[in-house]
Design a protein around this motif. Sequence first.
Motif, PDB file in Angstrom:
ATOM      1  N   TYR A 270       0.850  -1.202   0.000  1.00  0.00           N
ATOM      2  CA  TYR A 270       0.000   0.000   0.000  1.00  0.00           C
ATOM      3  C   TYR A 270       0.878   1.242   0.000  1.00  0.00           C
ATOM      4  N   LYS A 271       1.845   1.259   0.916  1.00  0.00           N
ATOM      5  CA  LYS A 271       2.730   2.418   1.049  1.00  0.00           C
ATOM      6  C   LYS A 271       3.548   2.612  -0.236  1.00  0.00           C
ATOM      7  N   GLN A 272       4.056   1.497  -0.758  1.00  0.00           N
ATOM      8  CA  GLN A 272       4.853   1.551  -1.999  1.00  0.00           C
ATOM      9  C   GLN A 272       4.053   2.177  -3.138  1.00  0.00           C
ATOM     10  N   LEU A 273       2.801   1.713  -3.301  1.00  0.00           N
ATOM     11  CA  LEU A 273       1.978   2.193  -4.414  1.00  0.00           C
ATOM     12  C   LEU A 273       1.650   3.673  -4.237  1.00  0.00           C
ATOM     13  N   ILE A 274       1.264   4.059  -3.012  1.00  0.00           N
ATOM     14  CA  ILE A 274       0.920   5.466  -2.761  1.00  0.00           C
ATOM     15  C   ILE A 274       2.152   6.345  -3.003  1.00  0.00           C
ATOM     16  N   ASP A 275       3.302   5.903  -2.484  1.00  0.00           N
ATOM     17  CA  ASP A 275       4.549   6.671  -2.675  1.00  0.00           C
ATOM     18  C   ASP A 275       4.888   6.847  -4.157  1.00  0.00           C
ATOM     19  N   LYS A 276       4.523   5.855  -4.971  1.00  0.00           N
ATOM     20  CA  LYS A 276       4.845   5.938  -6.397  1.00  0.00           C
ATOM     21  C   LYS A 276       3.745   6.658  -7.181  1.00  0.00           C
ATOM     22  N   GLY A 277       2.724   7.154  -6.466  1.00  0.00           N
ATOM     23  CA  GLY A 277       1.678   7.930  -7.135  1.00  0.00           C
ATOM     24  C   GLY A 277       0.549   7.088  -7.722  1.00  0.00           C
ATOM     25  N   PHE A 278       0.500   5.765  -7.392  1.00  0.00           N
ATOM     26  CA  PHE A 278      -0.618   4.945  -7.839  1.00  0.00           C
ATOM     27  C   PHE A 278      -1.718   5.027  -6.781  1.00  0.00           C
ATOM     28  N   SER A 279      -2.961   4.734  -7.178  1.00  0.00           N
ATOM     29  CA  SER A 279      -4.005   4.674  -6.150  1.00  0.00           C
ATOM     30  C   SER A 279      -4.023   3.242  -5.611  1.00  0.00           C
ATOM     31  N   ALA A 280      -4.528   3.070  -4.382  1.00  0.00           N
ATOM     32  CA  ALA A 280      -4.530   1.723  -3.795  1.00  0.00           C
ATOM     33  C   ALA A 280      -5.649   1.592  -2.779  1.00  0.00           C
ATOM     34  N   ASN A 281      -6.155   0.374  -2.665  1.00  0.00           N
ATOM     35  CA  ASN A 281      -7.217   0.085  -1.703  1.00  0.00           C
ATOM     36  C   ASN A 281      -6.802  -1.158  -0.920  1.00  0.00           C
ATOM     37  N   MET A 282      -6.816  -1.015   0.407  1.00  0.00           N
ATOM     38  CA  MET A 282      -6.277  -2.065   1.277  1.00  0.00           C
ATOM     39  C   MET A 282      -6.966  -3.426   1.081  1.00  0.00           C
ATOM     40  N   ASP A 283      -8.303  -3.417   0.991  1.00  0.00           N
ATOM     41  CA  ASP A 283      -9.016  -4.703   0.847  1.00  0.00           C
ATOM     42  C   ASP A 283      -8.659  -5.392  -0.466  1.00  0.00           C
ATOM     43  N   ASP A 284      -8.602  -4.570  -1.529  1.00  0.00           N
ATOM     44  CA  ASP A 284      -8.244  -5.146  -2.841  1.00  0.00           C
ATOM     45  C   ASP A 284      -6.828  -5.699  -2.809  1.00  0.00           C
ATOM     46  N   LEU A 285      -5.937  -4.974  -2.113  1.00  0.00           N
ATOM     47  CA  LEU A 285      -4.537  -5.413  -2.052  1.00  0.00           C
ATOM     48  C   LEU A 285      -4.405  -6.744  -1.333  1.00  0.00           C
ATOM     49  N   LEU A 286      -5.127  -6.864  -0.202  1.00  0.00           N
ATOM     50  CA  LEU A 286      -5.077  -8.122   0.561  1.00  0.00           C
ATOM     51  C   LEU A 286      -5.535  -9.290  -0.315  1.00  0.00           C
ATOM     52  N   GLU A 287      -6.628  -9.051  -1.043  1.00  0.00           N
ATOM     53  CA  GLU A 287      -7.171 -10.098  -1.904  1.00  0.00           C
ATOM     54  C   GLU A 287      -6.184 -10.460  -3.021  1.00  0.00           C
ATOM     55  N   ASP A 288      -5.596  -9.397  -3.613  1.00  0.00           N
ATOM     56  CA  ASP A 288      -4.598  -9.574  -4.678  1.00  0.00           C
ATOM     57  C   ASP A 288      -3.406 -10.393  -4.203  1.00  0.00           C
ATOM     58  N   LEU A 289      -2.896 -10.013  -3.016  1.00  0.00           N
ATOM     59  CA  LEU A 289      -1.711 -10.696  -2.484  1.00  0.00           C
ATOM     60  C   LEU A 289      -2.015 -12.165  -2.251  1.00  0.00           C
ATOM     61  N   GLN A 290      -3.222 -12.420  -1.696  1.00  0.00           N
ATOM     62  CA  GLN A 290      -3.566 -13.811  -1.403  1.00  0.00           C
ATOM     63  C   GLN A 290      -3.689 -14.633  -2.681  1.00  0.00           C
ATOM     64  N   SER A 291      -4.277 -14.035  -3.725  1.00  0.00           N
ATOM     65  CA  SER A 291      -4.405 -14.850  -4.934  1.00  0.00           C
ATOM     66  C   SER A 291      -3.061 -14.999  -5.638  1.00  0.00           C
ATOM     67  N   ARG A 292      -2.204 -13.973  -5.548  1.00  0.00           N
ATOM     68  CA  ARG A 292      -0.875 -14.131  -6.149  1.00  0.00           C
ATOM     69  C   ARG A 292      -0.040 -15.148  -5.391  1.00  0.00           C
ATOM     70  N   ASP A 293      -0.142 -15.122  -4.056  1.00  0.00           N
ATOM     71  CA  ASP A 293       0.571 -16.127  -3.245  1.00  0.00           C
ATOM     72  C   ASP A 293       0.148 -17.522  -3.668  1.00  0.00           C
ATOM     73  N   ALA A 294      -1.172 -17.701  -3.809  1.00  0.00           N
ATOM     74  CA  ALA A 294      -1.693 -19.023  -4.149  1.00  0.00           C
ATOM     75  C   ALA A 294      -1.159 -19.446  -5.510  1.00  0.00           C
ATOM     76  N   ARG A 295      -1.191 -18.505  -6.482  1.00  0.00           N
ATOM     77  CA  ARG A 295      -0.716 -18.831  -7.829  1.00  0.00           C
ATOM     78  C   ARG A 295       0.784 -19.128  -7.827  1.00  0.00           C
ATOM     79  N   ASP A 296       1.559 -18.302  -7.131  1.00  0.00           N
ATOM     80  CA  ASP A 296       3.021 -18.463  -7.148  1.00  0.00           C
ATOM     81  C   ASP A 296       3.473 -19.732  -6.409  1.00  0.00           C
ATOM     82  N   THR A 297       2.721 -20.126  -5.368  1.00  0.00           N
ATOM     83  CA  THR A 297       3.172 -21.293  -4.605  1.00  0.00           C
ATOM     84  C   THR A 297       2.599 -22.607  -5.146  1.00  0.00           C
ATOM     85  N   GLN A 298       1.466 -22.508  -5.881  1.00  0.00           N
ATOM     86  CA  GLN A 298       0.828 -23.756  -6.318  1.00  0.00           C
ATOM     87  C   GLN A 298       1.085 -24.124  -7.761  1.00  0.00           C
ATOM     88  N   ARG A 299       1.812 -23.272  -8.498  1.00  0.00           N
ATOM     89  CA  ARG A 299       2.020 -23.605  -9.910  1.00  0.00           C
ATOM     90  C   ARG A 299       2.921 -24.842 -10.037  1.00  0.00           C
TER      91      ARG A 299
END
Length: 220
Positions: A156-185
């Motif tokens: 969240y902090k990284q994205l805001i610092d770089k001038g992107f918009s961010a939403n905490m709930d969406d980020l949590l969901e994103d991270l969880q699905s990326r974790d699942a994809r990266d660990t289960q492939r």
Amino acid sequence: MPNSTIPVITIDGPTASGKGTVAHRVADHLGFHLLDSGALYRLTALSALRRGTNLTDEHAVAKVAEHLPARFNGGHIYLGTEDVSHAIRAEEVGNMASKIAALPSVRQALFALQLGFRETPGLVADGRDMGTVIFPGAKCKVFLTASVEARAQRRYKQLIDKGFSANMDDLLEDLQSRDARDTQRAVAPLVPAEGAHILDTSNMSVDEAVARVLDWYAHS
Ligand code: DC
């Protein structure tokens, strides 16, 4: 010096675990080169998106990876002549990168390119499969992780610092699905390499994490 004797430190871990920052700092401290392997998957995704490549067409995406005009210079990342250091950090590109990274031919296309980063006096390699697939003989291997909440806060902090918009709930969901994809492939899933030092940075400063990695390297 034969290539296989050039020291390598691998730092693998899930998205937003802080490994990029730690890898940069460790490389700076030792005067080593840095491989940000995630950037190669992000560059491939960005290039494919821009060319309108069908991202489910493995052969077509692998062709993009094979001919990737990637260039790293002075902390900036280029696609051809365009500085895309900012563009590749967008969440959309990260998500696409995670999807195409599951395609075996794409990983194969980026394999030799990654080995080429091993140059004197040494290399710090940051990614998911640095210690398991790309540099299995590395002198020092680290698996850096943090709780999903700590990682979402950091992203969240990284994205805001770089001038992107961010939403905490969406980020949590994103991270969880990326974790699942990266660990289960099926190919090169995100798992600690054999003999890797595990470092949970949820409650640790960057300075502490860097010091720990340098200490492991010194004693490796
Ligand atoms: O580290 P990063 O967030 O920039 O990586 C983007 C995506 O690329 C990540 O979700 C998975 C993929 N990746 C990979 O599969 N193997 C690597 N060595 C590095 C990244």
